[in-house]
Design an enzyme around this catalytic site. Structure first.
Site, mmCIF file in Angstrom:
data_model
loop_
_atom_site.group_PDB
_atom_site.id
_atom_site.type_symbol
_atom_site.label_atom_id
_atom_site.label_comp_id
_atom_site.label_asym_id
_atom_site.label_seq_id
_atom_site.Cartn_x
_atom_site.Cartn_y
_atom_site.Cartn_z
ATOM 1 C CE LYS A 71 -66.554 -76.707 81.709
ATOM 2 N NZ LYS A 71 -67.153 -78.028 81.430
ATOM 3 C CG ASP A 125 -70.929 -74.319 87.443
ATOM 4 O OD1 ASP A 125 -71.017 -74.856 86.319
ATOM 5 O OD2 ASP A 125 -71.869 -74.263 88.243
ATOM 6 C CG HIS A 137 -71.108 -74.188 82.008
ATOM 7 N ND1 HIS A 137 -71.276 -74.429 83.353
ATOM 8 C CD2 HIS A 137 -70.479 -75.287 81.509
ATOM 9 C CE1 HIS A 137 -70.799 -75.616 83.657
ATOM 10 N NE2 HIS A 137 -70.305 -76.157 82.554
ATOM 11 N NE ARG A 164 -52.572 -81.514 61.283
ATOM 12 C CZ ARG A 164 -52.361 -82.553 60.491
ATOM 13 N NH1 ARG A 164 -53.364 -83.060 59.785
ATOM 14 N NH2 ARG A 164 -51.161 -83.108 60.409
#
EC number: 2.7.11.-
Length: 310
Positions: free
Chosen positions: A160, A178, A139, A245
């Site tokens: 998305k 999809d 998916h 980070r």
């Protein structure tokens, strides 16, 4: 649906010539890639049928022509008796006359080409592997950005497909939405749409859209090598997550037993997801192709500055 010798010939008709066995072009190829008949020619007798396309090049030609006519005939028939679906002769296989003579009984399709073995592996070998690869459904959304296949994943409704539409407006390429069919071919992951969702994308609030009709066929890619996985996470749900980070360490996601660089991007109002994905792809290319890590560069500069201050 069966994959046959004729499928190969139809795809590469420009570089292939049918030398013999045209009436048997409907033979089925069951194994991916191209094989070389090492044991069949050089080793003990093999009784199992050959189920992959067989390439004969300089190595095989040199060996067969070094034998006496009787031995050459025996070895050649040993190979043909195993009923390979097709023999492909490279540019280095200079004289196929004796091969055709032995093949009168077996009718194995024989194709010849003006290419060398390594070129055949890149073109025909890869094509066969793609056709016979075992695809599984994942998916997400698959697009191509700066030549890199980007698999966008995330929970349902996170946006998305909307991100994919933004990328299309930036002239990047659309592969699938999809349901993504993904297969491992060698050390690469290849993704493509299913037959049902090919060229379609679902955008919540609008519905199903035909990307080809809206943006043109030039915005469509039939498949892509997946180089990077981008996961979108909604930080408004207050879910704790240890986001990167400095970017010094590359995260990986394992798909079909292959490690793929994995970027996790927090999604919130005011953040342009499409631009973040572009940045992730550029960062990947810098690390992989230029061996440059922005995080390492920053940390090194920071320590130099702190040392100087002390």
């Amino acid at each position: 649906m069966s994959f046959t010798v004729k499928d190969i010939y139809d795809k590469f008709e420009v570089i292939l010539v049918i030398l013999d066995g045209e009436e048997k072009m409907d033979r089925v190829i069951e194994k991916p890639g191209l094989s070389r008949p090492t044991f069949e020619l050089f080793g003990p007798f093999q009784s199992d049928p050959i189920k992959s396309a067989v390439v004969l090049g300089n190595r095989e030609y040199s060996y067969l022509t070094s034998l006496s006519p009787e031995e050459r005939k025996e070895k050649t028939k040993r190979l043909l008796e195993l009923q390979p679906p097709v023999l492909i002769l490279t540019k280095s296989f200079l004289d196929p006359v004796f091969l055709k003579e032995c093949n009168k009984e077996y009718k194995v399709p024989i194709l010849c080409t003006d290419m060398y073995s390594n070129e055949l592996n890149i073109s025909i070998g890869l094509y066969i592997s793609k056709q016979l690869a075992k695809y599984t459904i994942h998916h997400g959304v698959l697009i191509e950005v700066y030549g890199e296949g980007v698999l966008i994943i995330g929970e349902s409704g996170i946006g998305k497909s909307e991100v994919a539409m933004e990328m299309l407006r930036k002239n990047f390429l659309f592969v699938a939405d999809d349901a993504i069919s993904i297969a491992r071919i060698g050390d690469r992951l290849i993704g493509r749409p299913t037959e049902i969702n090919k060229h379609f994308i679902e955008v919540r609030g609008i519905g199903i859209l035909n990307v080809t009709k809206m943006y043109g066929i030039e915005k469509i890619k039939s498949s892509a090598h997946i180089s990077i996985v981008v996961e979108l996470i909604n930080i408004q749900n207050n879910q704790p997550y240890n986001f990167e980070r400095t970017g010094q360490k590359t995260r990986y996601k394992v798909i079909e037993n292959i490690k793929v660089p994995h970027y996790v991007l927090p999604i919130s109002s005011g953040r342009r997801s499409s631009e973040l994905i572009e940045s992730a792809v550029i960062d990947l290319k810098l690390k992989r192709d230029w061996q440059y890590n922005s995080g390492d560069d920053f940390v090194e500069r920071y320590y130099k500055y702190m040392t100087k201050e002390e």
